[in-house]
Design a protein around this motif. Structure first.
Motif, PDB file in Angstrom:
ATOM      1  N   VAL A   1      -2.988   6.097 -24.143  1.00  0.00           N
ATOM      2  CA  VAL A   1      -3.394   5.103 -23.150  1.00  0.00           C
ATOM      3  C   VAL A   1      -3.441   5.767 -21.782  1.00  0.00           C
ATOM      4  CG1 VAL A   1      -2.862   2.885 -22.040  1.00  0.00           C
ATOM      5  CG2 VAL A   1      -2.270   3.239 -24.442  1.00  0.00           C
ATOM      6  N   VAL A   2      -4.487   5.459 -21.002  1.00  0.00           N
ATOM      7  CA  VAL A   2      -4.553   5.896 -19.612  1.00  0.00           C
ATOM      8  C   VAL A   2      -4.079   4.733 -18.740  1.00  0.00           C
ATOM      9  CG1 VAL A   2      -6.045   6.595 -17.705  1.00  0.00           C
ATOM     10  CG2 VAL A   2      -6.429   7.521 -19.987  1.00  0.00           C
ATOM     11  N   LEU A   3      -3.114   5.018 -17.904  1.00  0.00           N
ATOM     12  CA  LEU A   3      -2.592   4.015 -16.976  1.00  0.00           C
ATOM     13  C   LEU A   3      -3.082   4.395 -15.587  1.00  0.00           C
ATOM     14  CD1 LEU A   3       1.026   4.027 -18.415  1.00  0.00           C
ATOM     15  CD2 LEU A   3      -0.753   2.351 -18.882  1.00  0.00           C
ATOM     16  N   PRO A   4      -4.125   3.735 -15.098  1.00  0.00           N
ATOM     17  CA  PRO A   4      -4.742   4.161 -13.843  1.00  0.00           C
ATOM     18  C   PRO A   4      -3.833   3.931 -12.637  1.00  0.00           C
ATOM     19  CG  PRO A   4      -5.678   2.079 -14.571  1.00  0.00           C
ATOM     20  CD  PRO A   4      -4.781   2.550 -15.674  1.00  0.00           C
ATOM     21  N   ALA A   5      -4.162   4.645 -11.555  1.00  0.00           N
ATOM     22  CA  ALA A   5      -3.419   4.490 -10.302  1.00  0.00           C
ATOM     23  C   ALA A   5      -3.472   3.036  -9.863  1.00  0.00           C
ATOM     24  CB  ALA A   5      -4.018   5.389  -9.228  1.00  0.00           C
ATOM     25  N   GLY A   6      -2.368   2.576  -9.283  1.00  0.00           N
ATOM     26  CA  GLY A   6      -2.323   1.188  -8.830  1.00  0.00           C
ATOM     27  C   GLY A   6      -1.005   0.880  -8.171  1.00  0.00           C
ATOM     28  N   ASN A   7      -0.897  -0.323  -7.661  1.00  0.00           N
ATOM     29  CA  ASN A   7       0.317  -0.725  -6.956  1.00  0.00           C
ATOM     30  C   ASN A   7       1.495  -0.842  -7.922  1.00  0.00           C
ATOM     31  OD1 ASN A   7      -0.897  -0.948  -4.398  1.00  0.00           O
ATOM     32  ND2 ASN A   7      -1.697  -2.973  -4.891  1.00  0.00           N
ATOM     33  N   LYS A   8       2.645  -0.430  -7.444  1.00  0.00           N
ATOM     34  CA  LYS A   8       3.876  -0.612  -8.208  1.00  0.00           C
ATOM     35  C   LYS A   8       4.399  -2.022  -7.974  1.00  0.00           C
ATOM     36  CE  LYS A   8       5.482   4.200  -7.993  1.00  0.00           C
ATOM     37  NZ  LYS A   8       6.577   5.101  -7.579  1.00  0.00           N
ATOM     38  N   THR A   9       4.948  -2.614  -9.015  1.00  0.00           N
ATOM     39  CA  THR A   9       5.625  -3.900  -8.844  1.00  0.00           C
ATOM     40  C   THR A   9       6.915  -3.665  -8.068  1.00  0.00           C
ATOM     41  OG1 THR A   9       6.923  -3.675 -10.872  1.00  0.00           O
ATOM     42  CG2 THR A   9       4.723  -4.675 -11.064  1.00  0.00           C
ATOM     43  N   LEU A  10       7.526  -4.743  -7.608  1.00  0.00           N
ATOM     44  CA  LEU A  10       8.788  -4.613  -6.878  1.00  0.00           C
ATOM     45  C   LEU A  10       9.848  -3.950  -7.746  1.00  0.00           C
ATOM     46  CD1 LEU A  10      10.659  -5.088  -4.505  1.00  0.00           C
ATOM     47  CD2 LEU A  10      10.995  -7.441  -5.289  1.00  0.00           C
TER      48      LEU A  10
ATOM     49  N   ALA B   1       0.826  -1.217   0.000  1.00  0.00           N
ATOM     50  CA  ALA B   1       0.000   0.000   0.000  1.00  0.00           C
ATOM     51  C   ALA B   1       0.859   1.267   0.000  1.00  0.00           C
ATOM     52  CB  ALA B   1      -0.921  -0.002   1.220  1.00  0.00           C
ATOM     53  N   ASN B   2       2.144   1.130   0.349  1.00  0.00           N
ATOM     54  CA  ASN B   2       3.048   2.292   0.385  1.00  0.00           C
ATOM     55  C   ASN B   2       3.674   2.587  -0.977  1.00  0.00           C
ATOM     56  OD1 ASN B   2       2.636   2.544   3.150  1.00  0.00           O
ATOM     57  ND2 ASN B   2       4.360   1.191   3.650  1.00  0.00           N
ATOM     58  N   TYR B   3       3.470   1.689  -1.954  1.00  0.00           N
ATOM     59  CA  TYR B   3       4.157   1.837  -3.234  1.00  0.00           C
ATOM     60  C   TYR B   3       3.120   1.815  -4.360  1.00  0.00           C
ATOM     61  CZ  TYR B   3       7.650   0.248   0.065  1.00  0.00           C
ATOM     62  OH  TYR B   3       8.426   0.110   1.186  1.00  0.00           O
ATOM     63  N   VAL B   4       2.640   2.990  -4.717  1.00  0.00           N
ATOM     64  CA  VAL B   4       1.572   3.077  -5.716  1.00  0.00           C
ATOM     65  C   VAL B   4       1.890   4.147  -6.763  1.00  0.00           C
ATOM     66  CG1 VAL B   4      -0.250   2.285  -4.165  1.00  0.00           C
ATOM     67  CG2 VAL B   4       0.282   4.718  -4.281  1.00  0.00           C
ATOM     68  N   TRP B   5       1.384   3.904  -7.955  1.00  0.00           N
ATOM     69  CA  TRP B   5       1.443   4.906  -9.012  1.00  0.00           C
ATOM     70  C   TRP B   5       0.249   5.849  -8.875  1.00  0.00           C
ATOM     71  CZ3 TRP B   5       5.575   5.614 -11.732  1.00  0.00           C
ATOM     72  CH2 TRP B   5       6.387   4.553 -12.117  1.00  0.00           C
ATOM     73  N   LYS B   6       0.452   7.103  -9.242  1.00  0.00           N
ATOM     74  CA  LYS B   6      -0.676   7.999  -9.475  1.00  0.00           C
ATOM     75  C   LYS B   6      -1.202   7.700 -10.886  1.00  0.00           C
ATOM     76  CE  LYS B   6       1.494  11.757  -6.829  1.00  0.00           C
ATOM     77  NZ  LYS B   6       2.035  13.131  -6.941  1.00  0.00           N
ATOM     78  N   ASP B   7      -2.327   8.315 -11.256  1.00  0.00           N
ATOM     79  CA  ASP B   7      -2.819   8.168 -12.632  1.00  0.00           C
ATOM     80  C   ASP B   7      -1.741   8.636 -13.604  1.00  0.00           C
ATOM     81  OD1 ASP B   7      -5.259   7.189 -11.844  1.00  0.00           O
ATOM     82  OD2 ASP B   7      -6.233   9.152 -11.825  1.00  0.00           O
ATOM     83  N   ARG B   8      -1.588   7.907 -14.738  1.00  0.00           N
ATOM     84  CA  ARG B   8      -0.596   8.279 -15.753  1.00  0.00           C
ATOM     85  C   ARG B   8      -1.226   8.200 -17.148  1.00  0.00           C
ATOM     86  NH1 ARG B   8       3.565   3.860 -15.288  1.00  0.00           N
ATOM     87  NH2 ARG B   8       1.747   2.733 -14.525  1.00  0.00           N
ATOM     88  N   VAL B   9      -0.611   8.909 -18.068  1.00  0.00           N
ATOM     89  CA  VAL B   9      -1.041   8.812 -19.462  1.00  0.00           C
ATOM     90  C   VAL B   9       0.173   8.675 -20.370  1.00  0.00           C
ATOM     91  CG1 VAL B   9      -3.216  10.062 -19.279  1.00  0.00           C
ATOM     92  CG2 VAL B   9      -1.107  11.348 -19.633  1.00  0.00           C
TER      93      VAL B   9
ATOM     94  N   ALA C   1       6.287  14.054 -26.433  1.00  0.00           N
ATOM     95  CA  ALA C   1       5.730  12.723 -26.197  1.00  0.00           C
ATOM     96  C   ALA C   1       6.413  12.072 -25.006  1.00  0.00           C
ATOM     97  CB  ALA C   1       5.925  11.858 -27.441  1.00  0.00           C
ATOM     98  N   ASP C   2       5.615  11.469 -24.108  1.00  0.00           N
ATOM     99  CA  ASP C   2       6.182  10.814 -22.921  1.00  0.00           C
ATOM    100  C   ASP C   2       5.057  10.110 -22.168  1.00  0.00           C
ATOM    101  OD1 ASP C   2       7.980   9.973 -21.016  1.00  0.00           O
ATOM    102  OD2 ASP C   2       8.751  11.969 -20.565  1.00  0.00           O
ATOM    103  N   VAL C   3       5.436   9.430 -21.061  1.00  0.00           N
ATOM    104  CA  VAL C   3       4.449   8.929 -20.103  1.00  0.00           C
ATOM    105  C   VAL C   3       4.431   9.935 -18.964  1.00  0.00           C
ATOM    106  CG1 VAL C   3       3.811   7.106 -18.492  1.00  0.00           C
ATOM    107  CG2 VAL C   3       4.795   6.519 -20.718  1.00  0.00           C
ATOM    108  N   PHE C   4       3.292  10.590 -18.750  1.00  0.00           N
ATOM    109  CA  PHE C   4       3.184  11.673 -17.774  1.00  0.00           C
ATOM    110  C   PHE C   4       2.348  11.217 -16.577  1.00  0.00           C
ATOM    111  CE2 PHE C   4       3.521  13.506 -22.021  1.00  0.00           C
ATOM    112  CZ  PHE C   4       4.581  14.392 -21.875  1.00  0.00           C
ATOM    113  N   GLU C   5       2.905  11.374 -15.380  1.00  0.00           N
ATOM    114  CA  GLU C   5       2.180  11.025 -14.157  1.00  0.00           C
ATOM    115  C   GLU C   5       1.455  12.258 -13.636  1.00  0.00           C
ATOM    116  OE1 GLU C   5       3.035   8.473 -10.067  1.00  0.00           O
ATOM    117  OE2 GLU C   5       4.673   9.558 -11.009  1.00  0.00           O
ATOM    118  N   LYS C   6       0.355  12.029 -12.929  1.00  0.00           N
ATOM    119  CA  LYS C   6      -0.403  13.141 -12.361  1.00  0.00           C
ATOM    120  C   LYS C   6       0.528  14.009 -11.524  1.00  0.00           C
ATOM    121  CE  LYS C   6      -4.750  14.210 -10.024  1.00  0.00           C
ATOM    122  NZ  LYS C   6      -5.979  13.650  -9.418  1.00  0.00           N
ATOM    123  N   GLY C   7       0.478  15.320 -11.755  1.00  0.00           N
ATOM    124  CA  GLY C   7       1.366  16.239 -11.048  1.00  0.00           C
ATOM    125  C   GLY C   7       2.603  16.615 -11.842  1.00  0.00           C
TER     126      GLY C   7
END
Length: 647
Positions: A592-601, A502-510, A555-561
């Motif tokens: 593509v929208v990459l929704p918020a979620g847990n980060k892999t190790l 729960a401590n390692y999560v992505w914000k919404d990304r595009v 062009a890039d993958v942009f995270e919220k913020g």
């Protein structure tokens, strides 16, 4: 009156009682004393450095200090202090630290002030040099020659004189341009700064030979400059971006009236400055690693001036002038100048002054009458690296006595043997050779005696050395018990990540392309084209012309913020609304929208390792507290608290 004196005396006595002294033991670790004075000194030293207010609490800081001492104790139990690598590193540091304590403060201070004066001024000069060996004592002919050249330099044009006398071998006539402090050998620098504008110095000698210098101008140094810049890196994630093309596009937008600050925020690859509109910290001449950038920065004259695009090793840049100011105050550069003075040939003056003072302190006894013997045994073999000490040489005779230590004659013989390679194929008079080498030998041994005893004579030096000795041990211990353990324990790391995911999560990304323009009308056309299915690759050349750049894409993958995204950006696939951000208009083509979620190790590995290290350390410290017996002296702690609060 008697009452007043008694009251003052009592107050002074209470003050003394409240102060800790060198014999006060604050706590013990398995019977080993940890002194209160050490804790007070460490606490005061680190007080302004800690950001966590809880660490400023004396009891909280004491807990950290106790844990620190427990770790040092554990390192010694594991005999990490006997490891050859540790010993080498510690001795290297000790050698470096010692240099800071091996100087005469009065002489150093005077040289530092002189250096400040010379680094804040520049001299334009030319010189003539007649080469001569550094060890040559018969210099009359060369001196006459340089005096004749001086007379010509006074009367003749320098360029004409140069053509006539400069041969690049024995005589050099050179235009030096502008230079300041530390740019020349010290003796040359001094002669130049002590010569008036329009004058020619008297001959002076450096290790190269005899010089005269003519000074044409003196001016204040360039001072300090503050600029903002936009950088397009040579390394681009977006393979379609050509750095030179992109920087020219940005420059065109500036020419069209768009704000430099906004373009820096949107497009600069220097992320340390882009959030501030590209503004860099102020710098002085010679401070940057990039001469190209520095030259451009100082060439800008008026606030708001903008450079043309230019290239450095880092990429392409555009710079704008924020402001200029004169030289830095002495207090701001004093420490830096002191370090430079100690590394420069000026250090010879400092060493000589210190040796003189130490000779008196240690009651040094010399036997200079023995020098005549050493002069007598120097033969031509010495200059062919074939010289040896006479077989009947009495090497056990005291040559120099420093305090309780005796330097024997055989040590000077060994010094001469080692030095002969410096004189290979050079003919030097034995008296000159022995006198010069004795001076070096004498100073080296007096300074070495001082260095060997420094830890016992200088409290500050002893404290800093102990701090590093323990700190280095702690580093090796932490690497062994915590850092390596965390990074190599793949199963433990995986379990820790799973437990705390729960401590390692992505914000919404595009995954998206941002198209930017200063014109709302233009960006509206872009939006319309995208909605009709026109590709970004087709839209860009349609919107831009040879003479006018209207649209830039990123062009890039942009995270919220992300700084390039508007704060109210809506995360959904397709063509976005038009947003006004960073003084421009933007439309985003979201692939593509990459929704918020847990980060892999793998995605969170760095943070997970750091957290896992803290987890391991916390458990390990509990074990150390059980392994070693810590006894706190409460009465001394009370005095420590009173002393710290009064300070």
């Amino acid at each position: 009156m008697k009452l007043l004196v008694t009251t003052l005396f009592l107050g002074f006595t209470l003050l003394l009682q409240a102060q800790v002294n060198d014999k006060d033991v604050l706590f013990t670790v398995d019977g080993a004393d940890i002194m209160a004075s050490e804790f007070v000194r460490v606490y005061n030293k680190n007080l302004d450095l800690v950001k966590d207010e809880s660490q400023k609490d004396i009891d909280g800081y004491l807990k950290l200090f106790v844990n620190y001492q427990l770790k040092v104790k554990e390192a010694r139990r594991l005999e990490l202090d006997k490891d050859p690598k540790y010993i080498r590193e510690f001795n290297t540091y000790k050698k470096q630290l010692t240099k800071n304590y091996m100087s005469d403060s009065k002489v150093t201070d005077a040289l530092v002030k002189e250096a400040y004066e010379r680094t804040t001024n520049d001299i334009k000069a030319s010189h003539i040099l007649v080469r001569i060996e550094e060890t040559e004592t018969d210099t009359l002919d060369v001196y006459k020659q340089i005096m004749q050249l001086r007379e010509r330099l006074i009367k003749e044009d320098f360029e004409t004189l140069t053509k006539d006398v400069h041969n690049g071998k024995t005589i050099f006539a050179e235009d030096l341009g502008y230079f300041g402090g530390f740019k020349m050998v010290y003796s040359f620098e001094s002669a130049a700064f002590n010569t008036a504008v329009g004058e020619v110095s008297m001959p002076f000698r450096t290790r190269f030979g005899y010089h005269v210098v003519k000074v044409f101008d003196k001016r204040k140094s360039l001072g300090q400059v503050t600029v903002a810049h936009i950088m397009v890196s040579n390394k681009q994630k977006d393979s379609t971006v050509n750095p030179e093309t992109r920087i020219n596009q940005i420059y065109q937008k500036i020419q069209q009236g768009e704000k430099f600050e906004s373009l820096a925020k949107q497009f600069s690859d220097d992320k340390s400055s882009s959030k501030k509109g590209g503004v860099l910290s102020p710098f002085t001449g010679g401070q940057l690693s990039s001469k190209e950038f520095e030259d451009i920065a100082f060439s800008l004259e008026n606030k708001g001036d903008v450079s043309k695009p230019f290239k450095t090793d880092y990429g392409w840049h555009i710079a704008t002038l924020i402001g200029k100011k004169g030289v830095q105050p002495f207090e701001e550069v004093q420490l830096e100048l002191e370090n430079r003075v100690k590394r420069d040939s000026r250090s010879n003056l400092i060493n000589s002054a210190l040796v003189k003072k130490l000779a008196s302190k240690y009651n040094v006894e010399e036997h200079k009458e023995d020098l005549a013997y050493f002069e007598s045994i120097i033969t031509d073999d010495y200059f062919n690296q074939a010289w040896k000490a006479p077989e009947n040489f009495d090497g056990d005779k005291t040559f120099i006595k420093i305090g309780d230590s005796s330097i024997l004659s055989k040590e000077f013989i060994n010094h001469l043997l080692k030095s002969q390679r410096q004189y290979y194929k050079r003919k030097v008079a034995p008296k000159v050779l022995v006198t010069g080498e004795y001076k070096k030998f004498y100073e080296e041994n007096v300074l070495k005696h001082h260095e060997d005893n420094l830890e016992f004579e200088n409290e500050d030096f002893a404290f800093v050395l102990k701090e590093y000795r323990d700190g280095l041990l702690l580093f090796d211990l932490m690497e062994k018990e915590v850092w390596n353990a965390a990074s190599k324990d793949s199963v433990g790391l995986q379990n820790f990540h799973e437990t705390n995911k729960a401590n390692y999560v992505w914000k919404d990304r595009v995954d998206a392309v941002i198209l930017s323009s200063a014109s709302q009308k233009t960006i509206t056309k872009v939006k319309s084209g995208l909605e009709k299915g026109v590709s970004v690759e087709e839209i860009i050349p349609e919107m831009n012309t040879k003479n006018e750049l209207n649209v830039i894409s990123t062009a890039d993958v942009f995270e919220k913020g992300h700084e390039s995204l508007p704060s109210d950006f809506e995360f959904k696939e397709g063509v976005s609304n038009i947003y006004q951000h960073n003084d421009s208009y933007h439309v985003v083509m979201v692939n593509v929208v990459l929704p918020a979620g847990n980060k892999t190790l793998d995605e969170a590995r760095g943070k997970v390792i750091s957290d896992y290290q803290n987890y391991i350390e916390d458990n390990w410290v509990k074990i150390l507290n059980e392994r070693f017996d810590v006894k706190l002296n409460e009465s001394v702690l009370k005095r420590v608290k009173k002393q710290i609060k009064k300070n």
